[in-house]
Design an enzyme around this catalytic site. Structure first.
Site, PDB file in Angstrom:
ATOM      1  N   PRO A  90       0.801  -1.227   0.000  1.00 26.45           N
ATOM      2  CA  PRO A  90       0.000   0.000   0.000  1.00 26.45           C
ATOM      3  C   PRO A  90       0.834   1.279   0.000  1.00 26.45           C
ATOM      4  CG  PRO A  90      -0.795  -1.550   1.675  1.00 26.45           C
ATOM      5  CD  PRO A  90       0.520  -2.056   1.193  1.00 26.45           C
ATOM      6  N   GLU A 117       1.067  -8.306   8.590  1.00 21.78           N
ATOM      7  CA  GLU A 117       1.108  -6.877   8.893  1.00 21.78           C
ATOM      8  C   GLU A 117       2.022  -6.105   7.943  1.00 21.78           C
ATOM      9  OE1 GLU A 117       0.314  -3.278  10.738  1.00 21.78           O
ATOM     10  OE2 GLU A 117      -0.702  -5.222  10.888  1.00 21.78           O
ATOM     11  N   ARG A 155      -0.393  -7.907 -21.838  1.00 24.21           N
ATOM     12  CA  ARG A 155      -1.128  -7.472 -23.026  1.00 24.21           C
ATOM     13  C   ARG A 155      -0.367  -6.426 -23.831  1.00 24.21           C
ATOM     14  NH1 ARG A 155      -4.767  -3.773 -23.333  1.00 24.21           N
ATOM     15  NH2 ARG A 155      -6.418  -5.251 -23.847  1.00 24.21           N
TER      16      ARG A 155
END
Length: 244
Positions: A90, A117, A155
């Protein structure tokens, strides 16, 4: 291109790599995926890969040894230059089409999926080359983020898609959202395909598509316009939208 994914849950990737574009890309030898359970590199007799954080606090932290050894093992098998090591977390750089295009130029990538964590900070400081986040939210682990990278980068590889222009005109690839698409029938329950698309006039069709792409970006993601490569004609179209 070779992509190695280090995870504690390799079975999560079985379905992803067995269908659609990613399977076709592998069958065509455009890309190869290797999913490695880094628990197998743990030197703990119980194959533990996590421990309690120093200083206290909730949750468990991934220990450095299994990941350092797993990455070392993958790098020893690399044929070219040392592959980039991407940590899914994150706190990383927001993932974007530009980043996907950057990764697509590499011969090899190593993606690390975390759990618990967090990571021992030495993994961030001394092992990885990139930290990437797929959004401002927290997931259970990095596997979904790794899937996003695997799909978006694959892709972009030459030969991965049936139509090589598809990736070039996708939303975000041009800096704008993609124009609307239509197919048969030309009229469905009173709803008609725009006449210009049926005209066969390629220049007019391209002009219409560009205008619609600008319009869609202006209405849905105006923040993208400040970064887009706009021509004077594009700017005139946007000015018209603003007045309206």
């Amino acid at each position: 291109m070779k992509m190695t994914i280090l995870t504690l849950f390799p079975e999560m990737f079985d379905g992803l790599f067995s269908h659609s574009i990613l399977k076709q890309a592998q069958d065509r030898d455009v890309v190869s995926f290797h999913v490695v359970n880094f628990r197998e590199f743990s030197k703990d007799r119980h194959q533990r890969v996590d421990d309690y954080p120093y200083g206290g606090g909730g949750g468990m932290v991934l220990t450095p040894q299994p990941l350092f050894d797993a990455v070392k093992h993958v790098k020893e098998q690399a044929k070219g230059k040392s592959p980039r090591v991407v940590l899914l977390c994150p706190q990383g750089e927001p993932y974007s089409q530009k980043k996907a295009e950057e990764f697509a130029q590499e011969d090899e990538l190593i993606l690390i999926c975390g759990h618990y964590e967090g990571f021992d900070e030495r993994i961030r400081e001394h092992l990885v080359t990139d930290e990437v986040s797929i959004g401002d939210y927290v997931l259970t682990g990095g596997e979904i983020g790794a899937m996003v990278i695997a799909d978006s980068v694959t892709r972009l590889q030459q030969g991965a898609l049936g139509n090589e222009t598809s990736a070039v005109t996708d939303s975000h690839s041009t800096g704008l959202l993609e124009y609307p698409h239509y197919t048969r029938p030309a009229e469905f329950e009173g709803m008609k395909v725009p006449d210009v698309l049926l005209s066969g006039h390629h220049a007019k069709i391209e002009a219409w598509r560009r205008q619609e792409s600008l319009k869609r970006t202006f209405t849905r993601r105006p923040d993208m316009l400040s970064k887009a490569d706009l021509t004077p004609k594009d700017q005139a179209i946007i000015d018209k939208f603003t007045k309206e």
